[in-house]
Design an enzyme around this catalytic site. Sequence first.
Site, short mmCIF file in Angstrom:
data_model
loop_
_atom_site.label_atom_id
_atom_site.label_comp_id
_atom_site.label_asym_id
_atom_site.label_seq_id
_atom_site.Cartn_x
_atom_site.Cartn_y
_atom_site.Cartn_z
N THR A 284 0.95 -1.23 -0.01
CA THR A 284 0.01 -0.01 -0.03
C THR A 284 0.86 1.07 -0.03
O THR A 284 0.50 2.34 -0.75
CB THR A 284 -0.90 -0.12 1.22
OG1 THR A 284 -1.42 -1.25 1.23
CG2 THR A 284 -1.77 1.25 1.32
N TYR B 189 -13.09 -4.32 -1.58
CA TYR B 189 -14.17 -3.85 -2.46
C TYR B 189 -15.54 -4.84 -2.53
O TYR B 189 -16.59 -4.56 -2.48
CB TYR B 189 -13.79 -3.25 -3.72
CG TYR B 189 -15.04 -2.53 -4.56
CD1 TYR B 189 -15.41 -1.29 -4.06
CD2 TYR B 189 -15.81 -3.35 -5.55
CE1 TYR B 189 -16.54 -0.72 -4.76
CE2 TYR B 189 -16.67 -2.56 -5.99
CZ TYR B 189 -17.25 -1.43 -5.65
OH TYR B 189 -18.39 -0.77 -6.39
N TYR C 120 -2.42 -10.50 4.40
CA TYR C 120 -2.48 -8.86 4.63
C TYR C 120 -4.05 -8.56 5.02
O TYR C 120 -4.72 -8.67 4.17
CB TYR C 120 -2.04 -8.12 3.66
CG TYR C 120 -1.89 -6.46 3.99
CD1 TYR C 120 -2.25 -5.88 5.20
CD2 TYR C 120 -1.73 -5.49 2.73
CE1 TYR C 120 -1.99 -4.72 5.28
CE2 TYR C 120 -1.66 -4.27 2.99
CZ TYR C 120 -1.93 -3.82 4.15
OH TYR C 120 -1.77 -2.43 4.43
N ARG D 151 -8.95 -0.69 4.85
CA ARG D 151 -8.88 -0.65 3.35
C ARG D 151 -9.69 -1.58 2.41
O ARG D 151 -10.02 -1.28 1.35
CB ARG D 151 -7.39 -0.42 2.96
CG ARG D 151 -6.60 0.60 3.47
CD ARG D 151 -5.14 0.34 2.86
NE ARG D 151 -4.25 1.68 3.20
CZ ARG D 151 -3.95 2.76 2.62
NH1 ARG D 151 -4.95 3.05 1.51
NH2 ARG D 151 -3.33 3.87 3.06
N LYS E 132 0.36 -10.12 8.00
CA LYS E 132 0.35 -8.75 8.48
C LYS E 132 -1.12 -8.12 8.76
O LYS E 132 -1.67 -7.94 8.16
CB LYS E 132 0.89 -7.81 7.16
CG LYS E 132 0.85 -6.41 7.55
CD LYS E 132 1.09 -5.64 6.20
CE LYS E 132 1.39 -4.01 6.68
NZ LYS E 132 1.37 -3.25 5.39
N ILE F 199 5.78 -4.51 9.93
CA ILE F 199 5.93 -4.32 8.19
C ILE F 199 5.43 -2.90 8.63
O ILE F 199 4.32 -2.24 8.95
CB ILE F 199 4.88 -5.00 7.60
CG1 ILE F 199 5.34 -6.53 7.46
CG2 ILE F 199 5.03 -4.62 5.95
CD1 ILE F 199 4.39 -7.29 6.69
#
Length: 383
Positions: free
Chosen positions: A135, A198, A224, A229, A253, A295
């Site tokens: 990202t 999404y 992740y 997000r 992560k 991370i």
Amino acid sequence: MACFGGEGNVAERAAVLQHPVNGAVRDVCLCSGMGGNMHCRLCRSKTIRTAQYALDAYGERVSKEQNNRARPPSFFGGNSLTAFRLLFWGGHMFHGAITALVTPFRNGVIDEEAFRAHIEWQLEQGIHALLPCGTTGESATMTHEEHENAIRICIEQVKGRVPVLAGAGSNNTAEAIRLTAFAKKAGADAALLISPYYNKPTQEGIFRHFKAVNDAVAMPLFVYNVPGRTGSNILPATMARLFRELEHVIGVKEATGNLVQVSNMLEQCGPDFLLFSGDDFTLLPSLSLGACGVISVTSNIAPAKMAALCEAWEKGDAALARRLHFELEPLNRAMFVESNPIPVKTSLSLMGRMTDEFRLPLCNMAPAAQDALRAELARAGLL
């Protein structure tokens, strides 16, 4: 720290290993003299055992007689899959501070010179591993060609000195498979795959997405989880299922910043699971629960300090880790006064390391926010 070279057979070398802090084995070299194409990070020889060789060799239980010399870590107790995961996926052990690299642009294209310089500076500062195309690297606005080029540049510049964890996720499962296959071909040590965004899949849909990648590409995979997000949260039970049923999934992560979820995830996944904080603010408490490291966004501008925090914790120096945690917190806050990676790339521009060029819909930082950021960087001695 020890390098066992080719001395003794596999089981004998396993038997003399000391149980590492937090399950990490980064300070142990098991070069076997068997050939292969991966470098040992300790003795720098090109003889570290291949992944398949490790799977075969460590599937054998260490005998009681050899056990009497020193008790081996629990993951050598006949569980070949776990040994395969922890030691020999790519010949590296992931731990500590991993920088989610910013991608510099100049005149609309990747600034390769600045990118290589940034990677080299990270290595000089003692970072433990690097992540291109996450990202923070603005992967969402890269073409596939640019995405692959950024990974290639990073791997070339690193030259095996630290592991490279390549961003390869997508909300399109077929695309995630293609990106992961490229990461493997390019020589990345592992791939990081974001949970589909999404689409808002169910927990079953999330599982099937990662299973499809796992079944298509044989390389170590980190999940992740960043609900802010993606619009969906990978629950601890789902993460435990991913780790238990998918042989290539080795860790996560975890970027919720929710310490209850971190605790539940580690509890349900077990001690062999590699959890990295994806939230700079909660690195230290996550380490206290059993995380392997972070991370990090902030390590783009303060790699040495972030690495030092992780190393202090690994060495059992909680007081030093706590001091570094509080020293980093103002910088952590500054990195998120606007959407990531706007503040961190702006910081690197102010530090003279790259331009502050973004791709829409990201744009340059508001003047008032930039003034506050500059003041914090000055306070931290980075300007």
